[in-house]
Design an enzyme around this catalytic site. Structure first.
Site, PDB file in Angstrom:
ATOM      1  N   SER A  19       0.830  -1.210   0.000  1.00 32.16           N
ATOM      2  CA  SER A  19       0.000   0.000   0.000  1.00 32.16           C
ATOM      3  C   SER A  19       0.861   1.255   0.000  1.00 32.16           C
ATOM      4  O   SER A  19       1.886   1.319   0.692  1.00 32.16           O
ATOM      5  CB  SER A  19      -0.877   0.056   1.257  1.00 32.16           C
ATOM      6  OG  SER A  19      -1.834  -0.959   1.244  1.00 32.16           O
ATOM      7  N   ILE A  20       0.388   2.272  -0.737  1.00 32.99           N
ATOM      8  CA  ILE A  20       1.073   3.571  -0.702  1.00 32.99           C
ATOM      9  C   ILE A  20       1.069   4.102   0.736  1.00 32.99           C
ATOM     10  O   ILE A  20       2.058   4.666   1.206  1.00 32.99           O
ATOM     11  CB  ILE A  20       0.406   4.551  -1.676  1.00 32.99           C
ATOM     12  CG1 ILE A  20       0.655   4.083  -3.128  1.00 32.99           C
ATOM     13  CG2 ILE A  20       0.919   5.963  -1.470  1.00 32.99           C
ATOM     14  CD1 ILE A  20      -0.020   4.924  -4.197  1.00 32.99           C
ATOM     15  N   ASP A  64     -14.087   2.150   8.661  1.00 35.02           N
ATOM     16  CA  ASP A  64     -14.673   2.189   7.319  1.00 35.02           C
ATOM     17  C   ASP A  64     -15.105   3.633   7.122  1.00 35.02           C
ATOM     18  O   ASP A  64     -15.951   4.138   7.871  1.00 35.02           O
ATOM     19  CB  ASP A  64     -15.872   1.223   7.242  1.00 35.02           C
ATOM     20  CG  ASP A  64     -16.473   1.205   5.840  1.00 35.02           C
ATOM     21  OD1 ASP A  64     -16.526   2.274   5.193  1.00 35.02           O
ATOM     22  OD2 ASP A  64     -16.897   0.130   5.395  1.00 35.02           O
ATOM     23  N   TYR A 157      -9.696   4.149 -16.233  1.00 31.93           N
ATOM     24  CA  TYR A 157      -9.745   4.795 -14.911  1.00 31.93           C
ATOM     25  C   TYR A 157     -11.164   5.319 -14.638  1.00 31.93           C
ATOM     26  O   TYR A 157     -11.612   5.404 -13.506  1.00 31.93           O
ATOM     27  CB  TYR A 157      -8.698   5.912 -14.832  1.00 31.93           C
ATOM     28  CG  TYR A 157      -8.317   6.288 -13.420  1.00 31.93           C
ATOM     29  CD1 TYR A 157      -7.752   5.348 -12.558  1.00 31.93           C
ATOM     30  CD2 TYR A 157      -8.519   7.576 -12.929  1.00 31.93           C
ATOM     31  CE1 TYR A 157      -7.402   5.681 -11.264  1.00 31.93           C
ATOM     32  CE2 TYR A 157      -8.160   7.924 -11.637  1.00 31.93           C
ATOM     33  CZ  TYR A 157      -7.610   6.971 -10.809  1.00 31.93           C
ATOM     34  OH  TYR A 157      -7.266   7.308  -9.522  1.00 31.93           O
ATOM     35  N   LYS A 164     -11.297  11.740  -8.397  1.00 27.53           N
ATOM     36  CA  LYS A 164     -10.011  12.369  -8.038  1.00 27.53           C
ATOM     37  C   LYS A 164     -10.057  13.870  -8.318  1.00 27.53           C
ATOM     38  O   LYS A 164      -9.432  14.659  -7.594  1.00 27.53           O
ATOM     39  CB  LYS A 164      -8.856  11.712  -8.802  1.00 27.53           C
ATOM     40  CG  LYS A 164      -8.538  10.282  -8.362  1.00 27.53           C
ATOM     41  CD  LYS A 164      -8.163  10.195  -6.889  1.00 27.53           C
ATOM     42  CE  LYS A 164      -7.528   8.851  -6.556  1.00 27.53           C
ATOM     43  NZ  LYS A 164      -7.392   8.631  -5.100  1.00 27.53           N
ATOM     44  N   ILE A 193       1.435   2.436  -9.431  1.00 25.72           N
ATOM     45  CA  ILE A 193       2.200   1.497  -8.593  1.00 25.72           C
ATOM     46  C   ILE A 193       1.329   0.265  -8.399  1.00 25.72           C
ATOM     47  O   ILE A 193       0.126   0.396  -8.151  1.00 25.72           O
ATOM     48  CB  ILE A 193       2.514   2.135  -7.207  1.00 25.72           C
ATOM     49  CG1 ILE A 193       3.381   3.397  -7.377  1.00 25.72           C
ATOM     50  CG2 ILE A 193       3.195   1.136  -6.293  1.00 25.72           C
ATOM     51  CD1 ILE A 193       3.609   4.158  -6.076  1.00 25.72           C
ATOM     52  N   ARG A 194       1.922  -0.922  -8.486  1.00 24.64           N
ATOM     53  CA  ARG A 194       1.139  -2.145  -8.351  1.00 24.64           C
ATOM     54  C   ARG A 194       0.696  -2.330  -6.891  1.00 24.64           C
ATOM     55  O   ARG A 194       1.512  -2.628  -6.022  1.00 24.64           O
ATOM     56  CB  ARG A 194       1.988  -3.343  -8.786  1.00 24.64           C
ATOM     57  CG  ARG A 194       1.214  -4.631  -8.890  1.00 24.64           C
ATOM     58  CD  ARG A 194       2.154  -5.760  -9.207  1.00 24.64           C
ATOM     59  NE  ARG A 194       2.688  -5.653 -10.546  1.00 24.64           N
ATOM     60  CZ  ARG A 194       2.033  -6.022 -11.645  1.00 24.64           C
ATOM     61  NH1 ARG A 194       0.825  -6.532 -11.552  1.00 24.64           N
ATOM     62  NH2 ARG A 194       2.575  -5.902 -12.821  1.00 24.64           N
TER      63      ARG A 194
HETATM   64  P1  NAD Z   1      -4.394  -0.094  -1.561  1.00 22.85           P
HETATM   65  O1  NAD Z   1      -5.387  -1.082  -2.031  1.00 22.85           O
HETATM   66  O2  NAD Z   1      -3.174  -0.606  -0.909  1.00 22.85           O
HETATM   67  O3  NAD Z   1      -5.062   0.992  -0.623  1.00 22.85           O
HETATM   68  C1  NAD Z   1      -6.399   1.419  -0.777  1.00 22.85           C
HETATM   69  C2  NAD Z   1      -6.934   1.535   0.621  1.00 22.85           C
HETATM   70  O4  NAD Z   1      -8.254   2.071   0.593  1.00 22.85           O
HETATM   71  C3  NAD Z   1      -7.014   0.170   1.320  1.00 22.85           C
HETATM   72  O5  NAD Z   1      -6.314   0.236   2.540  1.00 22.85           O
HETATM   73  C4  NAD Z   1      -8.502  -0.019   1.567  1.00 22.85           C
HETATM   74  O6  NAD Z   1      -8.749  -0.719   2.763  1.00 22.85           O
HETATM   75  C5  NAD Z   1      -8.920   1.441   1.664  1.00 22.85           C
HETATM   76  N1  NAD Z   1     -10.372   1.594   1.539  1.00 22.85           N
HETATM   77  C6  NAD Z   1     -11.182   1.371   0.466  1.00 22.85           C
HETATM   78  N2  NAD Z   1     -12.465   1.584   0.801  1.00 22.85           N
HETATM   79  C7  NAD Z   1     -12.468   1.962   2.121  1.00 22.85           C
HETATM   80  C8  NAD Z   1     -13.469   2.293   3.058  1.00 22.85           C
HETATM   81  N3  NAD Z   1     -14.770   2.292   2.741  1.00 22.85           N
HETATM   82  N4  NAD Z   1     -13.091   2.630   4.326  1.00 22.85           N
HETATM   83  C9  NAD Z   1     -11.796   2.638   4.689  1.00 22.85           C
HETATM   84  N5  NAD Z   1     -10.789   2.318   3.849  1.00 22.85           N
HETATM   85  C10 NAD Z   1     -11.134   1.983   2.582  1.00 22.85           C
HETATM   86  O7  NAD Z   1      -4.027   0.784  -2.876  1.00 22.85           O
HETATM   87  P2  NAD Z   1      -3.165   2.104  -3.056  1.00 22.85           P
HETATM   88  O8  NAD Z   1      -2.820   2.115  -4.493  1.00 22.85           O
HETATM   89  O9  NAD Z   1      -2.101   2.184  -2.026  1.00 22.85           O
HETATM   90  O10 NAD Z   1      -4.239   3.257  -2.844  1.00 22.85           O
HETATM   91  C11 NAD Z   1      -4.074   4.318  -1.907  1.00 22.85           C
HETATM   92  C12 NAD Z   1      -4.454   5.642  -2.556  1.00 22.85           C
HETATM   93  O11 NAD Z   1      -3.478   5.965  -3.549  1.00 22.85           O
HETATM   94  C13 NAD Z   1      -5.800   5.630  -3.269  1.00 22.85           C
HETATM   95  O12 NAD Z   1      -6.436   6.872  -3.062  1.00 22.85           O
HETATM   96  C14 NAD Z   1      -5.399   5.506  -4.733  1.00 22.85           C
HETATM   97  O13 NAD Z   1      -6.371   6.015  -5.600  1.00 22.85           O
HETATM   98  C15 NAD Z   1      -4.149   6.360  -4.720  1.00 22.85           C
HETATM   99  N6  NAD Z   1      -3.260   6.180  -5.866  1.00 22.85           N
HETATM  100  C16 NAD Z   1      -2.847   4.947  -6.248  1.00 22.85           C
HETATM  101  C17 NAD Z   1      -2.008   4.807  -7.339  1.00 22.85           C
HETATM  102  C18 NAD Z   1      -1.535   3.452  -7.791  1.00 22.85           C
HETATM  103  O14 NAD Z   1      -1.135   3.322  -8.957  1.00 22.85           O
HETATM  104  N7  NAD Z   1      -1.534   2.445  -6.940  1.00 22.85           N
HETATM  105  C19 NAD Z   1      -1.579   5.940  -8.052  1.00 22.85           C
HETATM  106  C20 NAD Z   1      -2.021   7.198  -7.630  1.00 22.85           C
HETATM  107  C21 NAD Z   1      -2.867   7.314  -6.530  1.00 22.85           C
END
Ligand code: NAD
Length: 265
Positions: A19-20, A64, A157, A164, A193-194
Site C-alpha cells: 500500500s502507498i 470504514d 480509470y 479524483k 504502482i502495483r
Molecule cells: P491499496 O489497495 O493498498 O489501498 C487502498 C486503501 O483504501 C485500502 O487500505 C482499503 O482498505 C482502503 N479503503 C477502500 N475503501 C475503504 C473504506 N470504505 N473505508 C476505509 N478504507 C477503505 O491501494 P493504493 O494504491 O495504495 O491506494 C491508496 C491511494 O493511492 C488511493 O487513493 C489511490 O487512488 C491512490 N493512488 C494509487 C495509485 C496506484 O497506482 N496504486 C496511483 C495514484 C494514486
C-alpha cells in the site's frame, strides 16, 4: 533527529505492505513520527497490526470511512491516547471493479458514481472535520493521495477520474478554510504502482509499461518515493505549501509526447 520528531500521524489506507499508505507510514516513522493506523475490515486487521509493529506499535483502530460513527470513534480514541494530532494521511480510494474498464459513458452507474465519490473524495473532508479540533495550534497538516486521471482522461480509470478531480478541488477548498488555523492541506499525485486497489483497473500492467517507457525518468516510482515526498509535505520543511498537488511520477505528467515514443516508430 528526523524532521518529524515528536509529530503524531494518523495514516488511513494501509491494506498490505504494498500500500502507498504503508510507504508513507514508514517514511514518516523514519523521520521520527509516531504512527496510528486503521484497518477497513476485520480481514485486514492482523496485517495492519503487523505493519504497526514495524513502525513503533502506535494505536490501531477499525475504520470504514463510509461510517460516521467509526470516524468519530477514531478521533475520540486519538484524543484519549495522544491528546492531539499533527498529521492526517488519507490514502483511500474505491470504485466498483466493473466500472473500471471499457466505456466511461456506458459503464458508469449512478450508484457507482456516488460510491466512488463518497469513499475516494468526501471521506477526506469527513476525516478532516474529525481531526480539526485535535490539530489546533500545532501547525498541522492533511495529505491525500491522487492520480493524474483526475486531470486528464485515460482508458479504464473511468469514474475514478471525476472522483479524483473532486478530491483535488476539495484540497484547495479545505486549504482555504483551514489555513487561518495553521492547518495545511496538500495532495501527492503518484504515478502508477502495483497495489491491491490498482489491480482493479483494467490493463494496469500495460499502463505501468507505458508510464515507465514515456516518463522523463524512464521508470516507475515506488511507495518509498511517494512516502518520502509525503513526509516532506507534512513537515515544517514545507511550511509555506498548501492547496498544492505535487506529482511524484517520474515526471510523466509534464510531457505531452515522450521522445521514447518517437524513437520506437
Ligand atoms: P491499496 O489497495 O493498498 O489501498 C487502498 C486503501 O483504501 C485500502 O487500505 C482499503 O482498505 C482502503 N479503503 C477502500 N475503501 C475503504 C473504506 N470504505 N473505508 C476505509 N478504507 C477503505 O491501494 P493504493 O494504491 O495504495 O491506494 C491508496 C491511494 O493511492 C488511493 O487513493 C489511490 O487512488 C491512490 N493512488 C494509487 C495509485 C496506484 O497506482 N496504486 C496511483 C495514484 C494514486
Amino acid at each position: 533527529m528526523g524532521f518529524l520528531t515528536n509529530r503524531k500521524a494518523l495514516v488511513v489506507g494501509v491494506a498490505s505492505n504494498r500500500s502507498i499508505a504503508w510507504g508513507v507510514a514508514k517514511a514518516m516513522h523514519e523521520q521520527g513520527a509516531e504512527i496510528a493506523l486503521t484497518y477497513q475490515t476485520e480481514k485486514l486487521k492482523a496485517r495492519v497490526e503487523q505493519c504497526s509493529q514495524a513502525c513503533g506499535g502506535g494505536p490501531v483502530m477499525p475504520l470504514d470511512v463510509t461510517d460516521d460513527a467509526q470516524i468519530e470513534a477514531v478521533f475520540k480514541e486519538l484524543e484519549s491516547t495522544w491528546g492531539h494530532l499533527d498529521i492526517l494521511v488519507h490514502a483511500v480510494g474505491f470504485a466498483p471493479r466493473e466500472e473500471l474498464e471499457g466505456s466511461f459513458v456506458d459503464n458508469t452507474t449512478r450508484g457507482g458514481y456516488a460510491m466512488a465519490h463518497d469513499i475516494s473524495a468526501y471521506s477526506f473532508l469527513a476525516l478532516a472535520r474529525g481531526a480539526r479540533p485535535l490539530m489546533q495550534g500545532r501547525n498541522a497538516s492533511l495529505l491525500t493521495l491522487t492520480y493524474l486521471g483526475g486531470e486528464r482522461a485515460l482508458p479504464n480509470y473511468n469514474v475514478m477520474g471525476p472522483a479524483k478531480a473532486s478530491l483535488e478541488a476539495s484540497v484547495r477548498y479545505m486549504a482555504n478554510d483551514l489555513g487561518p488555523e495553521g492547518i495545511r492541506v496538500n495532495a501527492v499525485s503518484a504515478g502508477p504502482i502495483r497495489t491491491l486497489a490498482a489491480s482493479g483497473i483494467g490493463d494496469f500492467r500495460k499502463m505501468l509499461d507505458y508510464n515507465a517507457a514515456s516518463a522523463p525518468m524512464r521508470r516507475n516510482v515506488d511507495i518509498d518515493e511517494v512516502g518520502n515526498a509525503s513526509a516532506f509535505l507534512c513537515s515544517e520543511l514545507a511550511s509555506g505549501i498548501t492547496g498544492e498537488v505535487v506529482h511524484v511520477d517520474g515526471g510523466f505528467h509534464a510531457v505531452a509526447l515522450s521522445s521514447s515514443m518517437l524513437d520506437s516508430q
